[in-house]
Scaffold this motif. Structure first.
Motif, PDB file in Angstrom:
ATOM      1  N   ILE A   1      47.442  39.595  32.246  1.00 31.46           N
ATOM      2  CA  ILE A   1      46.316  38.676  32.056  1.00 31.46           C
ATOM      3  C   ILE A   1      46.444  37.481  33.009  1.00 31.46           C
ATOM      4  O   ILE A   1      45.450  36.996  33.556  1.00 31.46           O
ATOM      5  CB  ILE A   1      46.181  38.240  30.574  1.00 31.46           C
ATOM      6  CG1 ILE A   1      44.782  37.696  30.328  1.00 31.46           C
ATOM      7  CG2 ILE A   1      47.239  37.228  30.175  1.00 31.46           C
ATOM      8  CD1 ILE A   1      44.427  37.561  28.849  1.00 31.46           C
ATOM      9  N   LYS A   2      47.655  37.016  33.240  1.00 36.47           N
ATOM     10  CA  LYS A   2      47.832  35.901  34.170  1.00 36.47           C
ATOM     11  C   LYS A   2      47.541  36.330  35.610  1.00 36.47           C
ATOM     12  O   LYS A   2      46.958  35.578  36.388  1.00 36.47           O
ATOM     13  CB  LYS A   2      49.253  35.323  34.048  1.00 36.47           C
ATOM     14  CG  LYS A   2      49.457  34.586  32.726  1.00 36.47           C
ATOM     15  CD  LYS A   2      50.831  33.952  32.611  1.00 36.47           C
ATOM     16  CE  LYS A   2      50.965  32.706  33.462  1.00 36.47           C
ATOM     17  NZ  LYS A   2      52.196  31.940  33.115  1.00 36.47           N
ATOM     18  N   ASN A   3      47.935  37.532  35.955  1.00 32.75           N
ATOM     19  CA  ASN A   3      47.656  38.009  37.310  1.00 32.75           C
ATOM     20  C   ASN A   3      46.161  38.217  37.531  1.00 32.75           C
ATOM     21  O   ASN A   3      45.627  37.883  38.590  1.00 32.75           O
ATOM     22  CB  ASN A   3      48.431  39.303  37.589  1.00 32.75           C
ATOM     23  CG  ASN A   3      49.884  39.024  37.949  1.00 32.75           C
ATOM     24  OD1 ASN A   3      50.221  37.915  38.362  1.00 32.75           O
ATOM     25  ND2 ASN A   3      50.735  40.021  37.806  1.00 32.75           N
ATOM     26  N   VAL A   4      45.500  38.775  36.544  1.00 30.60           N
ATOM     27  CA  VAL A   4      44.049  38.949  36.674  1.00 30.60           C
ATOM     28  C   VAL A   4      43.387  37.591  36.864  1.00 30.60           C
ATOM     29  O   VAL A   4      42.585  37.382  37.779  1.00 30.60           O
ATOM     30  CB  VAL A   4      43.472  39.681  35.442  1.00 30.60           C
ATOM     31  CG1 VAL A   4      41.950  39.557  35.402  1.00 30.60           C
ATOM     32  CG2 VAL A   4      43.889  41.149  35.466  1.00 30.60           C
ATOM     33  N   TRP A   5      43.743  36.639  36.007  1.00 33.33           N
ATOM     34  CA  TRP A   5      43.148  35.310  36.130  1.00 33.33           C
ATOM     35  C   TRP A   5      43.417  34.711  37.525  1.00 33.33           C
ATOM     36  O   TRP A   5      42.517  34.135  38.147  1.00 33.33           O
ATOM     37  CB  TRP A   5      43.695  34.375  35.038  1.00 33.33           C
ATOM     38  CG  TRP A   5      43.202  32.977  35.235  1.00 33.33           C
ATOM     39  CD1 TRP A   5      42.013  32.440  34.818  1.00 33.33           C
ATOM     40  CD2 TRP A   5      43.867  31.935  35.955  1.00 33.33           C
ATOM     41  NE1 TRP A   5      41.901  31.148  35.234  1.00 33.33           N
ATOM     42  CE2 TRP A   5      43.022  30.812  35.938  1.00 33.33           C
ATOM     43  CE3 TRP A   5      45.093  31.858  36.619  1.00 33.33           C
ATOM     44  CZ2 TRP A   5      43.370  29.603  36.560  1.00 33.33           C
ATOM     45  CZ3 TRP A   5      45.443  30.665  37.243  1.00 33.33           C
ATOM     46  CH2 TRP A   5      44.588  29.550  37.209  1.00 33.33           C
ATOM     47  N   ALA A   6      44.645  34.878  38.000  1.00 35.30           N
ATOM     48  CA  ALA A   6      45.026  34.229  39.262  1.00 35.30           C
ATOM     49  C   ALA A   6      44.192  34.719  40.437  1.00 35.30           C
ATOM     50  O   ALA A   6      44.025  34.009  41.427  1.00 35.30           O
ATOM     51  CB  ALA A   6      46.507  34.449  39.545  1.00 35.30           C
ATOM     52  N   TYR A   7      43.686  35.955  40.363  1.00 42.24           N
ATOM     53  CA  TYR A   7      42.909  36.481  41.483  1.00 42.24           C
ATOM     54  C   TYR A   7      41.403  36.356  41.277  1.00 42.24           C
ATOM     55  O   TYR A   7      40.631  36.797  42.122  1.00 42.24           O
ATOM     56  CB  TYR A   7      43.341  37.921  41.786  1.00 42.24           C
ATOM     57  CG  TYR A   7      44.628  37.925  42.590  1.00 42.24           C
ATOM     58  CD1 TYR A   7      44.596  37.715  43.971  1.00 42.24           C
ATOM     59  CD2 TYR A   7      45.861  38.059  41.973  1.00 42.24           C
ATOM     60  CE1 TYR A   7      45.765  37.668  44.708  1.00 42.24           C
ATOM     61  CE2 TYR A   7      47.043  38.012  42.708  1.00 42.24           C
ATOM     62  CZ  TYR A   7      46.991  37.816  44.076  1.00 42.24           C
ATOM     63  OH  TYR A   7      48.146  37.756  44.809  1.00 42.24           O
ATOM     64  N   CYS A   8      40.984  35.743  40.179  1.00 43.26           N
ATOM     65  CA  CYS A   8      39.550  35.493  39.977  1.00 43.26           C
ATOM     66  C   CYS A   8      39.178  34.237  40.756  1.00 43.26           C
ATOM     67  O   CYS A   8      39.002  33.160  40.196  1.00 43.26           O
ATOM     68  CB  CYS A   8      39.231  35.357  38.496  1.00 43.26           C
ATOM     69  SG  CYS A   8      39.333  36.933  37.634  1.00 43.26           S
ATOM     70  N   ASP A   9      39.080  34.393  42.053  1.00 43.71           N
ATOM     71  CA  ASP A   9      38.856  33.263  42.951  1.00 43.71           C
ATOM     72  C   ASP A   9      37.427  33.221  43.471  1.00 43.71           C
ATOM     73  O   ASP A   9      37.126  32.523  44.437  1.00 43.71           O
ATOM     74  CB  ASP A   9      39.855  33.312  44.111  1.00 43.71           C
ATOM     75  CG  ASP A   9      39.741  34.613  44.899  1.00 43.71           C
ATOM     76  OD1 ASP A   9      38.821  35.410  44.622  1.00 43.71           O
ATOM     77  OD2 ASP A   9      40.590  34.831  45.788  1.00 43.71           O
TER      78      ASP A   9
ATOM     79  N   ALA B   1      37.225  45.687  41.197  1.00 40.86           N
ATOM     80  CA  ALA B   1      37.880  46.792  41.902  1.00 40.86           C
ATOM     81  C   ALA B   1      38.953  46.270  42.855  1.00 40.86           C
ATOM     82  O   ALA B   1      40.040  46.851  42.971  1.00 40.86           O
ATOM     83  CB  ALA B   1      36.843  47.612  42.677  1.00 40.86           C
ATOM     84  N   ALA B   2      38.672  45.173  43.550  1.00 43.66           N
ATOM     85  CA  ALA B   2      39.649  44.618  44.494  1.00 43.66           C
ATOM     86  C   ALA B   2      40.868  44.089  43.748  1.00 43.66           C
ATOM     87  O   ALA B   2      42.010  44.256  44.200  1.00 43.66           O
ATOM     88  CB  ALA B   2      39.006  43.511  45.323  1.00 43.66           C
ATOM     89  N   ILE B   3      40.636  43.455  42.614  1.00 47.86           N
ATOM     90  CA  ILE B   3      41.770  42.932  41.839  1.00 47.86           C
ATOM     91  C   ILE B   3      42.593  44.095  41.279  1.00 47.86           C
ATOM     92  O   ILE B   3      43.827  44.072  41.289  1.00 47.86           O
ATOM     93  CB  ILE B   3      41.272  41.991  40.722  1.00 47.86           C
ATOM     94  CG1 ILE B   3      40.618  40.752  41.359  1.00 47.86           C
ATOM     95  CG2 ILE B   3      42.410  41.579  39.801  1.00 47.86           C
ATOM     96  CD1 ILE B   3      39.947  39.820  40.370  1.00 47.86           C
ATOM     97  N   ALA B   4      41.912  45.125  40.805  1.00 42.57           N
ATOM     98  CA  ALA B   4      42.628  46.292  40.286  1.00 42.57           C
ATOM     99  C   ALA B   4      43.503  46.902  41.371  1.00 42.57           C
ATOM    100  O   ALA B   4      44.655  47.278  41.130  1.00 42.57           O
ATOM    101  CB  ALA B   4      41.633  47.327  39.760  1.00 42.57           C
TER     102      ALA B   4
ATOM    103  N   ASP C   1      47.444  47.003  41.166  1.00 41.75           N
ATOM    104  CA  ASP C   1      47.777  48.392  40.838  1.00 41.75           C
ATOM    105  C   ASP C   1      47.540  48.683  39.354  1.00 41.75           C
ATOM    106  O   ASP C   1      48.358  49.306  38.683  1.00 41.75           O
ATOM    107  CB  ASP C   1      49.220  48.715  41.242  1.00 41.75           C
ATOM    108  CG  ASP C   1      49.447  50.225  41.311  1.00 41.75           C
ATOM    109  OD1 ASP C   1      48.458  50.970  41.442  1.00 41.75           O
ATOM    110  OD2 ASP C   1      50.608  50.657  41.208  1.00 41.75           O
ATOM    111  N   LEU C   2      46.429  48.204  38.854  1.00 51.53           N
ATOM    112  CA  LEU C   2      45.993  48.490  37.490  1.00 51.53           C
ATOM    113  C   LEU C   2      44.690  49.275  37.570  1.00 51.53           C
ATOM    114  O   LEU C   2      44.021  49.282  38.597  1.00 51.53           O
ATOM    115  CB  LEU C   2      45.744  47.191  36.719  1.00 51.53           C
ATOM    116  CG  LEU C   2      46.960  46.286  36.477  1.00 51.53           C
ATOM    117  CD1 LEU C   2      46.515  44.993  35.811  1.00 51.53           C
ATOM    118  CD2 LEU C   2      47.988  47.005  35.593  1.00 51.53           C
ATOM    119  N   SER C   3      44.295  49.895  36.472  1.00 49.83           N
ATOM    120  CA  SER C   3      42.999  50.558  36.465  1.00 49.83           C
ATOM    121  C   SER C   3      41.899  49.509  36.399  1.00 49.83           C
ATOM    122  O   SER C   3      42.096  48.390  35.900  1.00 49.83           O
ATOM    123  CB  SER C   3      42.890  51.493  35.271  1.00 49.83           C
ATOM    124  OG  SER C   3      42.744  50.737  34.085  1.00 49.83           O
TER     125      SER C   3
END
Lengths: 421, 421, 421
Positions: B376-384, B390-393, B397-399
């Motif tokens: 959850i922290k990694n997802v948040w960190a890339y919501c820029d 799709a790019a964040i996934a 390396d997550l679905s």
């Protein structure tokens, strides 16, 4: 640096409190530019609020015979960080839910905190825990958790330019060495070195804060200025053992700080390990947050999470060595030197200059001539007004220091002129 | 899906004719949105013209004793597609130039067509061919090749947005299973599923056409609209056997459809094989043609050209299995779900949010804490505000499904806001 | 070409002098477009000045018995290039500082010059040197080093367009074969071939100059015109032995010349070796200098520095072979042919064209059909108005010649139109 770490060792650092204050006071004795700031409890900082201040006078678990079987005065890791006050008698069974130990590392006291939920607890080695009798025990935490302030310090050392380099480290960890007395002592030494530079190009902003909340508080007070000025930044942590070199890039990994630091480490520590930003864990989480977007990376020796002693009492001043601290210090100093030296040049002449009449080229052409002057000719050839020193060093697989030295020679000979990057 | 394929199996599909019509009628029983179109013979479509319609009543080769040694009623592959009518008596020697078999696959009837040059012929297994006596034979093709129409169908299922997802498959192949009843039956099932979605974001355009000319005719009537609206598209073919997963990208391989589909397949079918656009062979040839330039790729099980039974009678309903069809269906449904979920978000807070007070982070910090909340922290960190789901996934390396779920959690907590991509 | 190299072999070429003039005169007999230029000593050229002209009538070391133990007339490598005149008697000990030999190659005479510092010296094989007695010796260099001129030649062969292709080689090396009679003779042959082309698209600028200073002088007189016109360029050197193929890209390695040449070599000489620009050593140093920035690369057989005979008397006309010269010539001719053929096309039709009615596609569709027309369909599919022939050839892993041929077929059928690149 190792002696200074030993001096700071016993202080009870935490998110707030007198342990932080005393740590910063002692750093200030070495860094005259240091300014200490107090931020009152309840102050907002982006999504956060500064909590009450925590101070401990004593904390122990005493058996019926009056022996302290757990004693905070012996090792401040024994107390869960931010424990609420307690004064009670209880059996071992009642005490157990408040005890923390590591069955797989029976000799190590773990480091545990509970900043944002009221709890109390003690940490101890699993071996000690197994020796505890059924009780009863007197449990005493003589602590205050009350309105006060969060304490941090900064030292801004001006240079010729307003553009800044950030060095940030943290002072909230109690008696542990790699994580984290190494960062504060290396940062202190770097600040002294930077202040001694006769002709600094950049302004340097050194920051000693409690991790996470301290960085958030600091950014909430300085963000726009830092976004306007910061050319590169470093989070210093786990930079004192002598086992590895580690690099953690910024969020997208492509800033000047990233490019330049990789190139410096490639020569300073060829076997260094580059981690992914996904493996981050310190204040680059704040400096590289979306919307903050500062060009900040982290240079480490053995990274947090990557060594078995991490966040235990085994992370001590035998693990951190004078050589380990010096190696980490040299790496970051190398980065700062590279930043100071990084320039974008354009050739002042069309076609190759005649190096020979400037004493930069042998006048006798033999089969070996080319080796003697290969580097200076290659450096010159890539001074096309678009590539900075770091980019040329990467292209030529030379150190930035070596390229900068050759660029200075060429510039002194009138063959290069600096351009705005 | 397998039962529906068995139901469609005996119909004599071709480029035109009643076999196509009946196939589309049966699909329409399952997809109420289906609209069937008839395009008269002689109609132009870009560089092409709709040919005469072909219908067959009977076709056989009969020996002197009145035995049908080749009988179209037993297997419609026996007749070369678009054969002109014939009624003649001839010896085997005279018949031979009109016979097609595969010496290296003696049990298989090949699939042969001659759409654009008047010919007639019969296909048979090489074993059957070798058993033929010298004749004479009566050769009878009771077919009409006359002005009529080309038949295709579409089902447009509207969503909240005019932006569209295309799903295209083809209905011109006679009795073969992977290539090609699998595409029409999987597309039919997908259309039913899409229509059942309570809150569709995209509009879905399902297209069942004869391959090549049908797609060209369809594009000639819908090109500008499709260019304006299509965000991603899929050609479904060879999607029913249970041996492999295959991906064929669009012409330049870098559209949203390509990025997203690779990421879905990486998790749905980790060993999937990516082909080059140079190995294409179906209607992506039209959708990705220069000047058409639609973002269309192809998801398959075992690709045409890549399995020995391809274009023979051995490509039957034992090769295509219920599990094979389900796997292919699930893969494309996963892509559609990922498209529906794909968003670009920006953090609403500067620096990390305090996940703890929102119940998204443990309040006790131990050595293991970080693993619990890393995603959850990694997802948040890339919501820029620049990277879509799709790019964040891909970065993490997550679905896409997992990232979308965490983004929804963060958005529900007020920590993310959607931005125009 | 090999015979012409033998003809030029004995001439005493150097940075200036009659050896260069005679070499250019003989090239001019083969290339009627050749124009010879004389640039007076003292003329400035960017950072350089044309030095005095050097001519040698005789040079030797004679023993007391009158035997020439070193004789420039036997091999002009015996004399250090640009040696000042000497007429003296001295012992071997006095002579030794002026002798050059290669202990690790005892049979080879090294090639040494001293263009920009007044020196004199003799080169000889180490075996010969070791046989020298104590002397005394008469040392005689009957040379003039006096105001004169630097001589170079160019041949501009006009095409339909003003845009130019540059071919540059050098004529300053005395009796050596791969480095460097191969370049001048291959360039001569190429100029003859280019002049014979009935319908040239590009204008061709062939340049024969003394290395380094000649290229600098040439650029100082033609730079702006060349920057405006040059689409691709080649430095020809070491292009006559039969051991390897080598490619040295331009400074940043991404020009049309680089892309196209790599693709040509990939098919002409699949095992060719690509060097880095950091390993450059000839006039690409000037053409690719910062601020000059011409799209010039170098095609070679075995590259200078990479073969043991380099810059010694062993680099002779047994090392350079007719087959070696022919292979190098064919490679560069292939590049020029590819440049002439390189186009950017756009399809004139939407969706695939009907190749069948144009005789470009079989009318009977079988399992093998696709192989027959794969290349033409792939070429067409990538004619999207953005990719030139070289880019499509790279994408399809075909030769540029093959792609150009298929594009011509498609264009003749009206299916492609050329667009401005």
């Amino acid at each position: 640096m190792h002696a200074f770490a030993a001096d700071l060792w016993p202080l009870n650092r935490s998110l707030t409190g007198d342990g932080v204050r005393e740590t910063l006071r002692r750093i200030g004795l070495r860094v005259p530019e240091l300014r200490v700031h107090e931020v009152p409890s309840g102050s907002p900082a982006f999504d956060w609020t500064v909590p009450d201040e925590w101070n401990v006078r004593d904390a122990y678990v005493e058996d019926a015979a009056g022996n302290r079987v757990i004693d905070w005065r012996r090792n401040n890791l024994h107390l869960v960080g931010y424990s609420v006050p307690v004064d009670a008698v209880m059996t071992l069974d009642e005490l157990q839910p408040h005890l923390h130990s590591l069955p797989d590392m029976p000799g190590a006291i773990p480091y545990i905190t509970s900043y944002y939920a009221p709890r109390w607890g003690f940490c101890l080695s699993h071996a000690e825990r197994e020796r505890l009798g059924p009780g009863p025990y007197r449990v005493r935490i003589d602590a205050t958790l009350a309105p006060g302030s969060l304490t941090y310090a900064e030292a801004v050392i001006p240079g010729r330019e307003a553009a800044e380099v950030l060095v940030s480290t943290y002072v909230c960890h109690p008696s542990m060495a790699n994580n984290e007395l190494s960062g504060p002592v290396v940062a202190t030494q770097l600040a002294r070195w930077v202040a001694s530079l006769p002709d600094r190009r950049y302004t340097y902003r050194f920051v000693w804060v409690p991790e996470t909340l301290g960085a958030i508080v600091y950014l909430s007070r300085n963000l726009r200025e830092m976004q306007a000025r910061t050319v590169a930044g470093y989070v210093l942590t786990c930079i004192g053992d002598d086992r590895a070199y580690s690099f953690l890039p910024s969020r997208d990994g492509d800033t000047l700080a990233d490019r330049l630091t990789r190139q410096v480490l490639r020569h300073h520590a060829p076997g260094f390990r580059e981690f992914s930003f996904l493996e981050r864990g310190s204040d680059e989480r704040q400096y590289c947050a979306p919307g903050v977007d500062l060009p900040v990376c982290s240079v480490m020796r053995t990274k947090y999470y990557e060594y078995p002693e991490y966040h235990t009492s085994l992370d001590d001043l035998t693990l951190v060595t004078p050589a380990g601290l010096q190696g980490g210090y040299d790496a970051v100093r190398g980065c700062i030197a590279a930043l100071e030296a990084n320039r974008t040049y354009r050739s002042t002449v069309l076609c190759e200059p005649q190096l020979g009449r400037r004493g930069l080229y042998p006048t006798l052409s033999t089969r070996e001539t080319r080796f003697l002057v290969r580097d200076i000719k290659n450096v010159w050839a890539y001074c096309d007004g678009r590539k900075d020193t770091a980019a040329i060093a990467e292209r030529l697989d030379l150190s930035i220091a070596r390229v900068a030295e050759l660029q200075a020679t060429l510039a002194a000979a009138g063959l290069l002129e600096e351009v705005a990057p």
